[in-house]
Design a protein around this motif. Structure first.
Motif, mmCIF file in Angstrom:
data_model
loop_
_atom_site.group_PDB
_atom_site.id
_atom_site.type_symbol
_atom_site.label_atom_id
_atom_site.label_comp_id
_atom_site.label_asym_id
_atom_site.label_seq_id
_atom_site.Cartn_x
_atom_site.Cartn_y
_atom_site.Cartn_z
ATOM 1 N N ILE A 4 -54.071 3.763 7.218
ATOM 2 C CA ILE A 4 -52.858 3.705 6.401
ATOM 3 C C ILE A 4 -53.263 3.428 4.948
ATOM 4 C CG2 ILE A 4 -50.625 2.567 6.058
ATOM 5 C CD1 ILE A 4 -50.921 3.992 8.753
ATOM 6 N N PRO A 5 -52.859 4.271 4.003
ATOM 7 C CA PRO A 5 -53.176 4.005 2.598
ATOM 8 C C PRO A 5 -52.684 2.625 2.159
ATOM 9 C CG PRO A 5 -52.423 6.260 2.834
ATOM 10 C CD PRO A 5 -52.207 5.592 4.166
ATOM 11 N N LEU A 6 -53.555 1.864 1.499
ATOM 12 C CA LEU A 6 -53.257 0.505 1.063
ATOM 13 C C LEU A 6 -53.574 0.371 -0.418
ATOM 14 C CD1 LEU A 6 -52.767 -2.595 1.466
ATOM 15 C CD2 LEU A 6 -55.199 -2.759 2.099
ATOM 16 N N VAL A 7 -52.625 -0.185 -1.179
ATOM 17 C CA VAL A 7 -52.844 -0.476 -2.592
ATOM 18 C C VAL A 7 -52.499 -1.941 -2.840
ATOM 19 C CG1 VAL A 7 -52.151 0.016 -4.966
ATOM 20 C CG2 VAL A 7 -52.332 1.896 -3.317
ATOM 21 N N LEU A 8 -53.450 -2.680 -3.411
ATOM 22 C CA LEU A 8 -53.205 -4.060 -3.836
ATOM 23 C C LEU A 8 -52.841 -4.052 -5.314
ATOM 24 C CD1 LEU A 8 -56.165 -6.000 -2.152
ATOM 25 C CD2 LEU A 8 -53.872 -5.586 -1.251
ATOM 26 N N PHE A 9 -51.874 -4.898 -5.702
ATOM 27 C CA PHE A 9 -51.502 -4.956 -7.111
ATOM 28 C C PHE A 9 -51.312 -6.402 -7.548
ATOM 29 C CE2 PHE A 9 -47.540 -4.626 -4.761
ATOM 30 C CZ PHE A 9 -46.689 -5.522 -5.390
ATOM 31 N N ASP A 10 -51.527 -6.645 -8.822
ATOM 32 C CA ASP A 10 -51.428 -7.953 -9.463
ATOM 33 C C ASP A 10 -52.387 -8.959 -8.831
ATOM 34 O OD1 ASP A 10 -50.427 -9.871 -11.326
ATOM 35 O OD2 ASP A 10 -49.221 -10.733 -9.732
ATOM 36 N N LYS A 11 -52.009 -9.555 -7.696
ATOM 37 C CA LYS A 11 -52.898 -10.519 -7.034
ATOM 38 C C LYS A 11 -53.694 -9.776 -5.965
ATOM 39 C CE LYS A 11 -49.661 -13.773 -6.368
ATOM 40 N NZ LYS A 11 -49.115 -15.088 -5.993
ATOM 41 N N LYS A 38 -56.593 -0.574 -6.307
ATOM 42 C CA LYS A 38 -56.062 -1.811 -6.878
ATOM 43 C C LYS A 38 -55.490 -1.528 -8.262
ATOM 44 C CE LYS A 38 -59.647 -4.502 -4.492
ATOM 45 N NZ LYS A 38 -60.627 -3.495 -4.121
ATOM 46 N N VAL A 39 -54.367 -2.191 -8.560
ATOM 47 C CA VAL A 39 -53.730 -2.071 -9.874
ATOM 48 C C VAL A 39 -53.483 -3.484 -10.395
ATOM 49 C CG1 VAL A 39 -51.787 -1.140 -11.184
ATOM 50 C CG2 VAL A 39 -52.606 0.086 -9.156
ATOM 51 N N LYS A 40 -54.034 -3.817 -11.548
ATOM 52 C CA LYS A 40 -53.938 -5.173 -12.067
ATOM 53 C C LYS A 40 -54.078 -5.168 -13.584
ATOM 54 C CE LYS A 40 -57.574 -7.860 -11.559
ATOM 55 N NZ LYS A 40 -58.162 -7.980 -12.917
ATOM 56 N N LYS A 87 -47.232 2.645 -11.264
ATOM 57 C CA LYS A 87 -48.575 3.180 -11.019
ATOM 58 C C LYS A 87 -49.027 2.903 -9.589
ATOM 59 C CE LYS A 87 -52.132 5.408 -12.421
ATOM 60 N NZ LYS A 87 -52.008 6.819 -12.812
ATOM 61 N N SER A 88 -48.711 1.729 -9.074
ATOM 62 C CA SER A 88 -49.085 1.389 -7.694
ATOM 63 C C SER A 88 -48.432 2.354 -6.708
ATOM 64 C CB SER A 88 -48.671 -0.050 -7.378
ATOM 65 O OG SER A 88 -49.318 -0.961 -8.226
ATOM 66 N N ALA A 89 -47.148 2.643 -6.938
ATOM 67 C CA ALA A 89 -46.429 3.565 -6.053
ATOM 68 C C ALA A 89 -46.988 4.974 -6.166
ATOM 69 C CB ALA A 89 -44.938 3.545 -6.389
ATOM 70 N N ILE A 104 -56.435 -0.599 -14.543
ATOM 71 C CA ILE A 104 -56.172 -1.785 -15.365
ATOM 72 C C ILE A 104 -54.982 -1.482 -16.283
ATOM 73 C CG2 ILE A 104 -57.061 -3.382 -17.091
ATOM 74 C CD1 ILE A 104 -58.440 -3.625 -14.406
ATOM 75 N N ILE A 105 -53.924 -2.281 -16.163
ATOM 76 C CA ILE A 105 -52.757 -2.158 -17.029
ATOM 77 C C ILE A 105 -52.992 -3.021 -18.269
ATOM 78 C CG2 ILE A 105 -50.253 -2.481 -17.228
ATOM 79 C CD1 ILE A 105 -51.024 -0.388 -15.135
ATOM 80 N N GLU A 106 -52.840 -2.434 -19.435
ATOM 81 C CA GLU A 106 -53.075 -3.174 -20.677
ATOM 82 C C GLU A 106 -52.006 -4.261 -20.883
ATOM 83 O OE1 GLU A 106 -55.651 -3.010 -22.850
ATOM 84 O OE2 GLU A 106 -56.558 -1.630 -21.400
ATOM 85 N N THR A 107 -52.421 -5.371 -21.485
ATOM 86 C CA THR A 107 -51.501 -6.469 -21.783
ATOM 87 C C THR A 107 -51.279 -6.562 -23.293
ATOM 88 O OG1 THR A 107 -53.343 -8.021 -21.885
ATOM 89 C CG2 THR A 107 -52.191 -7.814 -19.774
ATOM 90 N N ASN A 108 -50.232 -7.311 -23.682
ATOM 91 C CA ASN A 108 -49.964 -7.584 -25.094
ATOM 92 C C ASN A 108 -49.665 -9.064 -25.267
ATOM 93 O OD1 ASN A 108 -48.343 -4.713 -24.496
ATOM 94 N ND2 ASN A 108 -49.687 -4.671 -26.278
ATOM 95 N N LEU A 109 -50.198 -9.648 -26.321
ATOM 96 C CA LEU A 109 -49.888 -11.042 -26.662
ATOM 97 C C LEU A 109 -48.653 -11.040 -27.555
ATOM 98 C CD1 LEU A 109 -50.519 -14.048 -26.665
ATOM 99 C CD2 LEU A 109 -52.155 -13.636 -28.540
ATOM 100 N N ILE A 110 -47.568 -11.639 -27.051
ATOM 101 C CA ILE A 110 -46.308 -11.712 -27.792
ATOM 102 C C ILE A 110 -46.206 -13.089 -28.444
ATOM 103 C CG2 ILE A 110 -43.797 -11.444 -27.666
ATOM 104 C CD1 ILE A 110 -45.263 -8.956 -26.717
ATOM 105 N N ILE A 111 -46.237 -13.128 -29.773
ATOM 106 C CA ILE A 111 -46.188 -14.400 -30.483
ATOM 107 C C ILE A 111 -44.745 -14.729 -30.877
ATOM 108 C CG2 ILE A 111 -46.942 -15.652 -32.537
ATOM 109 C CD1 ILE A 111 -49.096 -15.206 -30.400
#
Length: 340
Positions: free
Chosen positions: A143-150, A159-161, A305-307, A329-336
């Motif tokens: 069965i196809p398995l994708v882990l995301f975030d944790k 994996k998608v994180k 993306k995981s789906a 790898i999903i890019e992040t942004n620092l919000i000040i």
């Protein structure tokens, strides 16, 4: 009313049942003219495929299972939205389950999804998941398995994180570049990989900026890492260090919000006396007083993306194409905002 079947459509057009079926699925070996004839008659007769029969013939349920730690989390609500939109595009149903950060519940939910015959599974692991036998069982059954975030590093699947270590490093470096030197960290547990990576990013930023790492400034939170943990650890930190801390980086926004509540209640000015940066960028983080600086990890994009990946792997499996696990790898942004 007469039931319209593929057989009746095939007989009326003088075609084989397999040709009609291929035409409806847009197979390239069926001519455009034949496809048009089939589609026109299907529309005229108002033909609706029998989903149960399709599932029995194809051994597919057109269903994917999703297990998340908690549904009330702002981040996961966006992840779910991304998954649902992609699934809908491909006419897939979604079974959504919540593990409540409990490994035993997560195991039972995996078993239930396998018994339901889902075509693929998406999981964000609970904070207490150590043994990965239930994940290996998914893989063994094909069965196809994708882990995301944790995620877990020791399982061969897609994996998608986000790059938690890099995001934490950038947040703490921002604080240091703006004059903060005594920076505490409210961290998550020792098991979740994202908690570990955020701690390592925090520690590396200190060392790279010639600030000695002080373990007494690291406060462990329980498996939920929630508002109460943030409030209580802020109180303990002030008791331990008094005025000798000028900033905090927290493993999630809830901890930072709890800390802000404590500081506001005790007249400790933010950011004049102490600054904060959280992680996840909840909606409430932008509207509380003062507004919380945070790391945006783009939950909708992660879910979408995981789906996409699990649906692609399901398609590959059905066509007999070998599945190559992906690492996204999903890019992040620092919000000040006003907290620093």
């Amino acid at each position: 009313m007469e039931t319209i079947t593929l057989k009746k459509i095939a007989e009326q057009l003088g075609l084989s049942i397999s040709t009609v079926s291929k035409a409806l699925k847009d197979y390239p070996d069926v001519s455009a003219k034949t496809k048009e004839k089939v589609r026109n008659l299907v529309t005229e007769l108002n033909y609706v495929p029998n989903s149960s029969a399709v599932s029995l013939r194809s051994q597919r349920t057109n269903t994917i299972g999703v297990i998340i730690p908690e549904t009330v989390h702002h981040f996961f609500s966006y992840v779910i939205k991304g998954i649902l939109e992609e699934a809908d595009k491909k006419k897939y149903n979604v079974i959504l389950m919540q593990s409540n950060e409990d490994y035993e519940i997560e195991k039972k939910q995996v078993e239930l999804l396998l018994n339901k015959g889902v075509d693929g599974i998406l999981i964000s692991l609970s904070n207490t998941t150590v043994c990965l036998d239930h994940l290996e069982k998914i893989r063994v059954q094909g069965i196809p398995l994708v882990l995301f975030d944790k995620i877990a590093k020791n399982i061969n699947c897609s994996k998608v994180k986000v790059d938690d270590r890099k995001a934490a490093y950038e947040a703490v470096s921002y604080l240091i570049d703006h004059g903060y030197r005594r920076i505490a960290h409210f961290r998550g547990g020792l098991i979740p990989q994202n908690s570990v990576d955020r701690f390592l990013g925090y520690k590396k930023a200190l060392i790279d900026h010639d600030i000695e790492f002080d373990s007494s400034l690291v406060y462990m939170c329980d498996s939920n890492s929630d508002f109460t943990d943030g409030f209580n650890n802020a109180e303990k930190m002030i008791q331990d260090h008094g005025d000798n801390v000028d900033a905090i980086f927290t493993v999630n926004d809830l901890l930072a919000i709890g800390a802000i509540d404590y500081f506001n209640a005790n007249g400790i000015k933010i950011p004049e006396r102490i600054a904060l940066i959280g992680f996840s960028n909840w909606f409430v983080s932008s509207v509380l007083t003062p507004s919380l600086s945070s790391i945006e990890q783009h939950g909708f994009e992660m879910g979408s993306k995981s789906a996409q990946i699990v649906l692609h792997e399901i398609d590959c499996k059905n066509k007999g194409i070998p599945i190559e696990p992906q690492q996204i790898i999903i890019e992040t942004n620092l919000i000040i905002r006003n907290s620093c």
